[in-house]
Design an enzyme around this catalytic site. Structure first.
Site: not given
Ligand code: MOS
Length: 741
Positions: A248-249, A475-476, A625-626, A628, A634, A701
């Site tokens: 999605g990003f 979302i992956g 970290i839930l 690793p 990610q 992010e």
């Molecule tokens: Mo993110 S840009 O808040 O899916």
């Protein structure tokens, strides 16, 4: 559950399941093709029809007339929907531009029609026969030309860091004028496209006045609400289902035209309809990360301490859209008494700009962290040391506020040691490996920690299996797995005794996936529901209170008494539901952020200036970290994306006609993992009791923030060429390359 004080010791701290490197529980469904994505609901039978979207051929103006006669006569066509027969449409809260144009056109490739036919090929063939006469008007498409007149505008992008139009403390201008060492430079970042692997897609089916939409979407409740508002139907009549989402990003945070047009097409055709946006439509039809022009001024004493720092950013958007909050991190990242952060927004007629992974910080750090490298060079300081010297443990804009956790210095130090930073030669252009000039770069990573309320329902069945239900999406990212780990830890079960069902608006409303708030917020919601389930189980089994009862190894224990968990549900399932809510005053009393340091080594071809990333390291401090494995995935994905931002990604704007020219994956290139031979991620030990009962934050992010600048700084170290306009393509390097001996 209200979260309004620091989390004490709780069952998650046992870390028997949470924090362990479990592989994705949904992985098998994906690799065996049994994970059904939004466009894959072929079980709807022969009634299922296909919709093809027609995008506007102009950027601004209006539709004079639409002639659909030839398209309607085309084989297999069942229905055509345009603004003329769509009926009155509302607009969702999160959409800036309308999802169906007409008569006015707001941007290029805004949908003007959907053609529904028996097969995809028939729909596409007929869509080519729709004749639209446009009345074209002049638009504003050139950010550089518009920037000087852009007014100050503040922004809150819902999943980014809110920031007013101007934020000041002290007297920046005076302090900057008096600074011993100064930098005043302008950096630009281009428009970028999310380029998720799965295109935007929806399948819609009406049953009477009830609508079900299988949608590729990050935020089930936002988009359900907005779809109902757009269709002018009660929200209760709309069910949104999104169990699997192929990336999605930020591009799928919101309702998009595929969903609306599938719903309208299905209503008109009286058949279930599926619509995927063709790849060439996505860049202009959906949202993108807006381009920025960023001016940064930094002043220091001879000792390298920042006395004055200003970050000003100008971006563009459609009327009603937000600015890119590229200055947000500069308010919090480094010390300095005199500060200015300001944004300007130019109204434009390009497609809608909106959130893309780490909105604000990602492009902001691409600029700020080159500026920091330039300052270190001016000062003759090591770039790691320059950042360390300017660390702050309090919010520099409000010194009475502490950071709840801040391990930026530890990230930089640990990374420098692990990466072999002391082998870096400060003078550029000195290191050669065959045809390659080799350089190293560093950048800080920073992203605020956001939290959103999140609900979940948990069921204990008579077989002892716990089922979790929440509208959270995966979302992956690994949501399935970390949610299962949370429920397993809370209920004292192995992972195999937990089932997770996600992405259905029939389930409790979750935080959704965005702003790197998903992992921490959604698992905290599951934690809250499990606390309720533990209480219900303890009561059912006749324990006095859940407080002194232990849930472990499939049993419920207190003192000498131990009862199998399943026994609580022997005469019927036990269901519990709750929602975590974050108290705003508590959350904001201390600054919650995530930190990291990126290290990059590049090789630049001496003759062609082609850049290759040779190795990368990210050190992250982001709460507990839930998992690793999923967290690392990610971060390495984000690092790869950051290399794209540094070297490749740019939506090329046609400033005459107002559209993004390179609107497919042939023209808009993104890197893949195979482009980077070595990527490493280190997570520092950290728990943050102020973030949630999980004591976790986000990394999805954070992993992107700063990467672009670390690449840029490595290129400078390799070649001596300083490029301030992303992406750093070889044409920008060639003229400045060192002479070949
Ligand atoms: Mo993110 S840009 O808040 O899916």
């Amino acid at each position: 559950m209200k979260f309004d004080s620091p989390a004490g010791t709780n069952p998650i701290d046992r870390m028997t399941v949470v924090g362990q490197p479990h592989e994705r529980i949904d992985g098998r469904f994906k690799v065996t093709g049994t994970a059904h994505y939004a466009y894959e609901h072929n079980d709807l039978g022969p009634e299922l029809a296909y919709g093809c979207v027609v995008g506007s051929a102009i950027a601004k103006g209006r539709i004079g007339s639409i002639d659909t006669r030839a398209a309607r006569r085309s084989p297999g066509v069942l229905a055509i929907v345009t603004h003329e027969n769509a009926g009155p449409l509302g607009k969702g809260k999160f959409n800036v531009a309308r999802l169906l144009a007409g008569p006015a056109v707001d941007h290029y490739h805004q949908a003007v029609a959907v053609v529904v036919a028996e097969t995809f090929e028939q729909a596409r063939a007929a869509a080519n026969l729709v004749r639209v006469d446009y009345v074209r008007e002049d638009g504003r498409f050139d950010l550089g030309a518009l920037a000087p007149d852009a007014p100050p505008v503040g922004g809150n992008s819902d999943e980014g860091s809110a920031t007013p139009a101007e934020d000041r403390i002290g007297d920046f201008e005076r302090a900057f004028a008096q600074a011993a060492v100064k930098l005043d430079e302008t950096y630009t970042t281009p428009d970028q496209s999310h380029s998720a692997m799965e295109p935007h897609a929806s399948t819609a089916r009406w049953d009477g006045d009830e609508l079900t939409v299988w949608m590729s979407n990050q935020m089930v409740d936002w988009s359900r609400t907005d779809l109902a508002a757009t269709l002018n139907v009660p929200k209760e009549k709309v069910r949104l289902v999104a169990p699997f989402v192929g990336g999605g990003f930020g591009g799928k945070l919101f309702l998009r035209s595929d969903a609306l047009l599938a719903a309208l097409g299905a209503r008109e055709a009286r058949r279930p309809v599926k619509v995927a946006l063709a790849r060439p439509l996505i860049a202009n039809n959906t949202t993108h990360r807006p381009a920025t022009i960023q001016r940064i001024r930094i002043g220091t004493g001879q000792d390298g301490r920042i006395t004055a720092i200003a970050h000003e950013s100008t971006s563009g958007n459609l009327q009603g859209g937000d600015p890119e909050t590229a200055v947000a991190q500069t308010k919090l990242l480094y010390a300095g008494e005199h500060r200015l952060a300001a944004m300007r927004l130019a109204e434009m007629d390009l497609p809608e700009g909106n959130a893309m992974r780490a909105p604000g910080e990602a492009p902001g750090l691409m600029a700020l962290e080159i500026a920091m490298d330039e300052m270190a060079e001016k000062l003759g300081m090591d770039p790691v040391e320059f950042r360390v010297v300017n660390d702050t443990q309090v919010d520099p804009m409000k010194p009475e506020r502490r950071f709840s956790q801040r391990q930026l210095v530890e990230c930089l130090r640990r990374g420098a040691e692990r990466f072999g930073w002391n082998a870096r030669v400060a003078t550029p252009g000195q290191v050669r490996d065959g045809q390659w000039l080799v350089g190293m770069g560093v950048a800080a990573a920073f992203r605020n920690n956001l939290t959103l309320p999140s609900g979940a329902r948990v069921r204990l069945g008579s077989d002892g299996v716990v089922t979790v239900e929440t509208d959270m999406t995966d979302i992956g990212t690994g949501s399935y797995t970390i949610i299962a780990q949370t429920a397993a830890e809370m209920m004292g079960l192995p992972l195999s005794r937990v089932q997770v069902t996600l992405g259905d608006s029939d389930f409790p409303v979750s935080a959704g996936s965005g702003g790197q708030f998903g992992a921490n917020s959604s698992t905290a919601g599951v934690y809250a529901a499990c606390v309720k389930l533990r209480e219900a189980v303890a009561a059912k089994l006749g324990f006095n209170s859940a407080d002194d009862v232990e849930f472990t190894e499939g049993a419920v224990r207190s003192g000498n008494r131990s009862v199998p968990l399943a026994e609580a549900a022997a005469d019927g399932e036990i269901v519990a539901e709750d929602r975590i809510e974050f108290d705003q005053a508590f959350s904001e009393a201390e600054q919650q952020s995530t930190f990291g340091a990126h290290f990059v080594e590049v090789g630049v071809d001496m003759a062609t200036a082609e850049v290759r990333v040779r190795r990368m390291l990210s050190v992250c401090a982001a709460g507990r970290i839930l998992n690793p494995v999923t967290a690392r995935s990610q971060v390495i994905g984000a690092m790869t994306m950051g290399v794209g931002g540094a070297l490749m990604e740019e939506l090329a704007v046609d400033t005459r006609h107002g559209f993004f020219v390179n609107h497919d994956l042939a023209g808009y290139e993104v890197p893949v993992h195979a482009d980077i031979p070595h990527q490493e991620v280190v997570f520092l030990d950290e728990t943050d009791p102020r973030s949630s009962p999980m004591k976790a934050k986000g990394v999805g992010e954070l992993g992107l923030c700063g990467v672009g600048a670390a690449v840029a700084n490595a290129i400078h170290n390799a070649t001596g060429v300083r490029v301030r306009q992303y992406p750093i393509t070889l044409d920008k390097l060639l003229d400045g390359m060192p002479e070949m001996a």
